[in-house]
Structure formats: structure tokens, C-alpha cells
Design a protein around this motif. Structure first.
Motif: not given
Length: 462
Positions: A327, A329-330, A332-333, A433, A438
Motif C-alpha cells: 500500500e 504508505q507502507s 513508501a517507507f 514506523s 505497518f
């Protein structure tokens, strides 16, 4: 990574010490949107993998015997750098006596340009990062500093630029390049391995990093099998792909078994109450909202994430190979964590991603053994990520709840190591995070690539 690297082009060295170029992106401030920089570390791996040539780990300086682990790390730097090694070896004692900062202030500023080989640079980066973590966190979350002194900051920054790594303790330092065998002829196991440099945490610190190293070693058969999968897909050789996937699935199972050693070798109270803060960075950390100034490099603070399991290249390779899409957000991290890896390892992940689609090859084929082997890989990866959630619960969530209880009851002197636990990162990982949400999201996205069930027999019994 979210770090204010100045714009420019710098010399780097690949994993074999070959000089290369690293093009740095535009400098950015902590409040600005992150723009990842591009890097290349050696002529051998400076261009995308040629699909006409067999896919090989050699171009990424990844070993078929050790995987991403640095083979035979040096234990000493040239005599000119003895001061670094003397202080780095004493960081734990100096932190406990509250004198590390004093010793570093008295340290001469050494010129890192005399470091020649890749292994020398890796040991220097390890020593400088250990000193930096101890310096920043010596007095805990309430006694942080805003400035890293120039005699440490400048050489650390320069060594980091040559390696293509950020100026902070990374997985590539603390795990991949921080080991030696007690008996050089003995086995690669928990009893025969020791760390070169440590931070506070005693045997639990050693246990945590050596167990993580054992996970990397358990993954070697899987890493070795990745080129077999890619080359097999290119040739349309389903039997080779099937055998390679079976090796990967078995290796993933061995990795999970290695992770279980944490329960034997690491005390959750020590990990949470003492160790975690020394693995924390200065991004997404309420204790250091602005970040850290690297004196003599630039006047404004930079923000860099602390240690994270996501800095290991292993699961990134598996995700790209199996076609796992995370997804936003995760994802991108995870993508940002690739900037905390040696550039050649990051490039391997990118080239696996740009290669042929394994999942599409499996779906388009008509091979039950191939389907089963692929699905077993997915199942094992999901199982590993589920077990990781259990580990985080035991080593972070449960101790955090206990620490809150002790504070609420005013029992600060009764909780041992937990009374020393920082409060700023209770709901976050050391990498910054939101840890449990996450990990659950990443695990659930892995399930998505599971193959659909076999079609039922078209004939029905009436």
C-alpha cells in the motif's frame, strides 16, 4: 532517505572497492517532501541488468556463500585511525560512566581519505556510527544533543558518501559488517560468532545482532536461487523455476526458525528498556523533532531514520520476485529504507523488480508443481511476517505496556531495565514506523499474491 545531503557528485566505492560515481539529488530540508537520490557504486553495476545475459549475483557483489553478509570483515583499521577504534570499543563503558561525549570532544579530527579498501571503509563506518549513536543517546531521550561535533561528523559524513550509506548506524553496519568467528576454522553459528563493536545491552545486544546475522545466513540458499528463477523464466524452463522456488521456500522456513532464537538470546526488558534508544534515529522521533546538525558539513539539521528490519535487502528481494505490491504508505517507507542499503544491494532489488514477472509466468503456465512451489513461497513469507508480529509483540508491545504500568504506579525503582525505557517511541519502531499497523499491512498485502484455487473439474456428478 529523508536527509539533507548537499547537491553534487561524489566519489564512491563499490562492494569490491572499485571507484564509481554517486549522483546526489538536490538538498532538501526536513519540512520538504522527500526526493530520493540516485546512486551508482561501481562500473560493473552502473547499468540495468542486460536481459540478454544470464542474471548473476556477481554484478551486485552478493556472495553465493554469504549472501548480503560482508565476508571476512576487518577487525582493525590502519594505525592512523587507532583513536577511532579505541573509543568505539569502549562506547558501552563510556556511556555508562557518562564520559563518552567528553572523550569524543577530545578526539582529533582524522582525515578519512587514507582509507583505501571497501572493508576499511565498512569498518570505519561501523566505528563512527557506534560512536555517533552513543554520543547522541548517552543521556537518554531527555538529554539529547542538537549537534554532532565536527571531529566526528565530518569524517563520518565523508565515509558515508564514499560508501553510499547514510551517516547513521544501519543494518549494513551493525549486522552485515560487525562479526567475526571466535575460532576462524569453526562453524558459522551462535556460539562461534561475536560482534566487533557493541552498544549498551550486554549479552542481549550481542544476541539480537548475532541472531539477525543468522537470519541473513539462513537466507543464503534463497538469495542464491533468485538468478535461477529469473533465468528459468526467461528461458521458459518451468522445472528449473520450480526447483529454485522450492529452495527459496525452504530457506524462508529456515529464516523463521532463526528468528525464533531471539527468545533464547535476548531479554525483552533489556531490548525495550536499554537497547532500543541506541538504535533510534532522528527522523519521526519526538525526542529529536528537528533532527541533528552534522557540524562542519552544514548548519541546518538533517533527519535520518534509525535502525529497521526493513533495511535488510532480503524481504525486498522476495517481494519483488513474488510480485508483492504494498500500500502507498507502507510502500513508501519500504522504498525509503532501500536508501539505507549498500547501493549494489539496492540495485539488485531494482533489477529483480524490472525483470520478468514470475507470478504472471506461473499463472500463464499449466504446471501444478510450479504453482505449488510458488504458493509455498508466498505461504512461507506470510508465515515469517506473522511471526515477526509475534516477536514485536513480545519485545515491544508487552514491555511498553508494562513500562506504562510501572510509571502509573510510581514504581520506577522496581521495574529494572523497563524503568529506563524511552517514552517517545512506545508506539513506533526505531526506524520511525507505526510498527504494529505497518507490519500487519505488509503481511496482509503479501497474502494478496496467493494463487487462486485450482479450477474445479468441469464435469459434475448428477
Amino acid at each position: 532517505m529523508h536527509v539533507d545531503f548537499p547537491a553534487g557528485e561524489l566519489r564512491t566505492e563499490g562492494a569490491n572497492g572499485v571507484a564509481g560515481r554517486w549522483s546526489l539529488g538536490n538538498a532538501h530540508r526536513p519540512c520538504r517532501t522527500h526526493q530520493p537520490f540516485a546512486s551508482t557504486s561501481s562500473p560493473m553495476a552502473s547499468s540495468p541488468a542486460d536481459p540478454q545475459q544470464p542474471f548473476s549475483l556477481e554484478r551486485y557483489h552478493v556472495s553465493e556463500e554469504y549472501g548480503f553478509i560482508l565476508q571476512e570483515p576487518l577487525t582493525e583499521l590502519p594505525p592512523y585511525y587507532q583513536t577511532w577504534m579505541d573509543i568505539a570499543r569502549r562506547v558501552t563503558d563510556l556511556v555508562q560512566s557518562h564520559t563518552l561525549r567528553t572523550h569524543i570532544h577530545q578526539m582529533p579530527q582524522l582525515d578519512p581519505s587514507f582509507l583505501q579498501s571497501h572493508r576499511e571503509l565498512r569498518l570505519a563506518h561501523l566505528a563512527l556510527s557506534i560512536m555517533t549513536m552513543g554520543y547522541v543517546w548517552q543521556e537518554g531521550e531527555k538529554g539529547t544533543v542538537k549537534v554532532l561535533p565536527r571531529n566526528l561528523a565530518v569524517p563520518f559524513w565523508e565515509v558515508s558518501q564514499r560508501l553510499g550509506l547514510p551517516p547513521i548506524l544501519t543494518h549494513a553496519d551493525g549486522v552485515l559488517a560487525n562479526w567475526r568467528k571466535r575460532d576462524p576454522e569453526g562453524p558459522f553459528d551462535m556460539e562461534n560468532l561475536e560482534l566487533l563493536l557493541t552498544l549498551p545491552g550486554g549479552e542481549s545486544f550481542r544476541g539480537f545482532f548475532i541472531v539477525t546475522l543468522m537470519v541473513e545466513k539462513a537466507a543464503v540458499p534463497a538469495v542464491k536461487a533468485i538468478p535461477m528463477v529469473i533465468n528459468g523464466v526467461r528461458r521458459g524452463d518451468a522445472s528449473t523455476v520450480t526447483r529454485a522456488l522450492e529452495d527459496i521456500a525452504q530457506s524462508m522456513s529456515s529464516m523463521t526458525e532463526a528468528i525464533k532464537l531471539l527468545h533464547k538470546y535476548v531479554d525483552p526488558a533489556i531490548f525495550y528498556g536499554i537497547m532500543r534508544i541506541f538504535l533510534s534515529g532522528w527522523k519521526d522521533n519526538p525526542s529529536m523533532v528537528e533532527g541533528l546538525v552534522y557540524e562542519g558539513v552544514q548548519a541546518e539539521p538533517v533527519q535520518i531514520s534509525g535502525g529497521s528490519a526493513a533495511e535488510s535487502s532480503l524481504l525486498h528481494c522476495f517481494d519483488e520476485l513474488l510480485g508483492v505490491s504494498h500500500e502507498p504508505q507502507s510502500g513508501a517507507f519500504l522504498k525509503r529504507m532501500r536508501d539505507y542499503m549498500p547501493p549494489d544491494h539496492k540495485r539488485l532489488i531494482q533489477d529483480i523488480s524490472s525483470g520478468p514477472s514470475l507470478r504472471r509466468y506461473v499463472l500463464d503456465g499449466d504446471s501444478a508443481p510450479l504453482n505449488a512451489a510458488y504458493q509455498r513461497c508466498v505461504t512461507q513469507l506470510v508465515a515469517m511476517r506473522s511471526y515477526h508480529l509475534n516477536v514485536v509483540s513480545r519485545f515491544v508491545t508487552v514491555p511498553a505496556a508494562r513500562a506504562r504500568q510501572l510509571r502509573a504506579r510510581g514504581e520506577g525503582g522496581e521495574g529494572g531495565a523497563l524503568t529506563k525505557a524511552p517514552t517517545a517511541l512506545e508506539e513506533r519502531g526505531t526506524g520511525g514506523s507505526g510498527i504494529m499497523s505497518f507490519l500487519k499491512t505488509v503481511r496482509d498485502r503479501t497474502k494478496v499474491v496467493s494463487l487462486p484455487p485450482p479450477k474445479a473439474d468441469s464435469q459434475s456428478n448428477n
